[in-house]
Design an enzyme around this catalytic site. Structure first.
Site, mmCIF file in Angstrom:
data_model
loop_
_atom_site.group_PDB
_atom_site.id
_atom_site.type_symbol
_atom_site.label_atom_id
_atom_site.label_comp_id
_atom_site.label_asym_id
_atom_site.label_seq_id
_atom_site.Cartn_x
_atom_site.Cartn_y
_atom_site.Cartn_z
ATOM 1 C CB SER A 76 17.335 61.157 29.380
ATOM 2 O OG SER A 76 17.203 61.667 30.698
ATOM 3 C CE1 TYR A 146 16.373 65.122 32.172
ATOM 4 C CE2 TYR A 146 16.248 67.446 32.746
ATOM 5 C CZ TYR A 146 16.198 66.449 31.795
ATOM 6 O OH TYR A 146 15.997 66.751 30.480
#
Length: 328
Positions: A76, A146
């Site tokens: 990520s 996020y």
């Protein structure tokens, strides 16, 4: 020999995890699409007999031949510059990527640990933050891509645990620093050190009274390893509870680098959390873990690492070229 798959393996934490699991005698399968990762972080491992690398995007179907005992999902973007630049990819790796890896874990009967974050707490109304706090997150703000990706990761991971009986672990990772951080990735430590090394003034966003709690990477990796090997299915905070204001931290950087830069102030970004401090009671009780390395020692090691980088690294732009990979 136990086999472990580590996604995001060419990133900051992923590369350190590869080191640790090889040291522990595992066969390590590293996977990264290199959007934000860097092969330089793991190039020292290519000569190892029990290390292999797959250049692959986990948002697409993931296949790994042979048995797997463990999966660690660390793929990520992690810095605001990255996930604001590639918001769709950030959401996809937290949702589609996590779903793919949970399916792989189910197929292989492997235990999986996912890298969640303190950002699930948002701009917290509770201080310090314990695992039973649900958070204060703006779902549609710029940071939501996020924050919500990580919150979804936790939800689907617990669903697989409850519905399929999958062995799952959830690490809520607080600010971590150390060698192999990208110098210009926008996070506070490399940003301050980079500015000091370039002779620039240190930039503080807001009034500098917001707080952070910084955990050195070796302590973080130890906590993650213990969590994987534990029986803890619920989320666990892994971070250093020693809190400091950004203003005081800027002065520590000036002292460390022996520079005489000034501090300049700019407006605070939208939804930037004002307080960040982990309650690590659960980690202490269930994992027997707490940080050992002081901030002064950790920062000394980190500064020495950044000093050792080629000078051209100092002047690389923080905005990486992501080409068209975000449009998919």
């Amino acid at each position: 020999m136990k086999r472990v798959l580590i996604t995001g393996a060419a990133g900051f934490l992923g590369s350190h995890l590869c080191d640790r699991f090889l040291l522990e005698g595992f066969h390590v399968i590293a996977m990264d699409n290199l959007i934000t990762g860097d092969l330089q972080n793991i190039e020292h491992l290519f000569k190892e007999e029990h290390f292999e690398f797959y250049h692959h995007d986990v948002t697409k179907f993931v296949h790994v031949p042979g048995k797997l005992d463990y999966i660690l999902h660390f793929a990520s973007p992690a810095s605001p510059i990255d996930y604001l630049k590639i918001p769709i990819q950030t959401l996809k790796v937290g949702s589609l990527g996590t779903h793919n890896l949970l399916g792989l874990a189910k197929e292989k009967k492997a235990r999986i640990l996912i890298a969640s974050t303190s950002e699930v707490y948002g701009d917290p109304l509770v201080h310090p933050q314990s695992e039973d706090y649900y958070g204060n997150v703006n779902t549609i703000g710029p940071r939501g891509v996020y924050d919500e990706a990580k919150r979804f990761m936790e939800s689907i991971t617990m669903a697989y645990h409850r519905f399929h009986g999958l062995e799952t672990r959830i690490a809520r990772i607080f600010n971590t620093y150390g060698p192999r951080m990208r110098l210009n990735d926008g996070r506070v430590i490399p940003a301050f050190i980079g500015q000091a090394l370039r002779g620039e003034d240190l930039t503080i966003f807001g009034d500098g009274m917001q707080t952070r709690s910084f955990c050195y990477v070796d302590d973080q990796i130890e906590g993650l390893f213990r969590l994987l090997m534990s029986d803890c299915n619920d989320p666990i905070n892994i971070g250093n509870p020693e809190e400091i204001t950004i203003r005081d931290f800027a002065q520590e950087i000036i002292n460390l680098t022996q520079s005489n830069q000034k501090v300049v102030y700019k407006s605070l970004p939208v939804d930037d959390p004002l307080q960040r401090q982990p309650d690590i009671t659960r980690a202490k009780e269930l994992l027997g873990w707490e940080p050992k390395i002081s901030r002064s020692e950790g920062m000394k090691r980190t500064y020495q690492y950044f000093q050792s980088l080629p000078k051209e690294e100092l002047f690389k732009t923080a905005h990486r070229d992501f080409s068209d990979r975000n449009k998919a």
